[in-house]
Design an enzyme around this catalytic site. Structure first.
Site, PDB file in Angstrom:
ATOM      1  N   HIS A  27       0.842  -1.200   0.000  1.00 30.49           N
ATOM      2  CA  HIS A  27       0.000   0.000   0.000  1.00 30.49           C
ATOM      3  C   HIS A  27       0.877   1.250   0.000  1.00 30.49           C
ATOM      4  O   HIS A  27       0.626   2.200  -0.747  1.00 30.49           O
ATOM      5  CB  HIS A  27      -0.868   0.072   1.269  1.00 30.49           C
ATOM      6  CG  HIS A  27      -1.899  -0.976   1.411  1.00 30.49           C
ATOM      7  ND1 HIS A  27      -2.037  -1.721   2.559  1.00 30.49           N
ATOM      8  CD2 HIS A  27      -2.878  -1.393   0.569  1.00 30.49           C
ATOM      9  CE1 HIS A  27      -3.052  -2.548   2.420  1.00 30.49           C
ATOM     10  NE2 HIS A  27      -3.577  -2.379   1.221  1.00 30.49           N
ATOM     11  N   SER A 137      -3.274  -7.358   3.150  1.00 30.28           N
ATOM     12  CA  SER A 137      -3.415  -7.206   4.603  1.00 30.28           C
ATOM     13  C   SER A 137      -3.904  -8.492   5.244  1.00 30.28           C
ATOM     14  O   SER A 137      -3.442  -8.885   6.317  1.00 30.28           O
ATOM     15  CB  SER A 137      -4.390  -6.065   4.924  1.00 30.28           C
ATOM     16  OG  SER A 137      -3.884  -4.840   4.502  1.00 30.28           O
TER      17      SER A 137
END
Length: 169
Positions: A27, A137
């Site tokens: 990210h 994640s």
């Protein structure tokens, strides 16, 4: 007001949306690259009421602010609803999305076409750094929960908080 907007110049704005539960180096790579292309990058931590995350929304926002502070042009906030509404409310013409693999493209293309059809907002796809092409994640949390070493996949402050959180469970 001072700066480009006060001089009649329009700032180039984009948004990097996601749940960021937690933010990973993948990210961060996309946000960093977007921050070099745009004057202001909004990171929209999207709220999904049907999902219970490991981290509360405010914790995610705080972590993202910490790890993007050096960029100097990143604004972080949460949002509930359609991403195009977030964009309209802030005069953001572009969404920046990282693509990890071809499998991401099908879904993201449909979303990009829907978003453009709803509001005219464009989506720019940025290929993920190959180092992070497998990273999510969810995968990081699962590996960490089983005691795997994920330190190289997260900013240090995020890794510290993740280990602490999982140790409490």
């Amino acid at each position: 007001m001072t700066g480009p907007e006060s001089e009649g110049l329009t700032l180039r704005r984009a948004v990097c949306p996601g749940s960021f539960d937690p933010i990973t180096n993948g990210h961060l790579d996309i946000i960093a690259r977007a921050s070099k292309l745009y004057d202001v990058v909004h990171v929209a931590v999207m709220i999904n009421q049907s999902k219970k995350g490991l981290f509360e929304i405010e914790e995610r926002i705080d972590l993202i602010r910490q790890v993007t502070a050096d960029f100097g042009n990143v604004e972080v906030e949460s949002f509930h609803g359609l991403l195009v509404d977030f964009c309209k409310q802030r005069d953001i013409p572009a969404i920046v999305k990282g693509l990890r693999a071809v499998s991401d493209f099908d879904y993201e293309l449909q979303m990009a076409q829907m978003n453009n059809g709803l509001s005219g907002v464009e989506t720019l796809f940025v290929p993920t750094n190959p180092t992070y092409s497998f990273l999510s994640s969810s995968l990081v949390k699962e590996v960490a929960a089983w005691g795997g070493d994920v330190a190289h996949l997260l900013p240090p402050v995020v890794h510290e908080v993740l280990v602490e959180r999982l140790g409490q469970k």
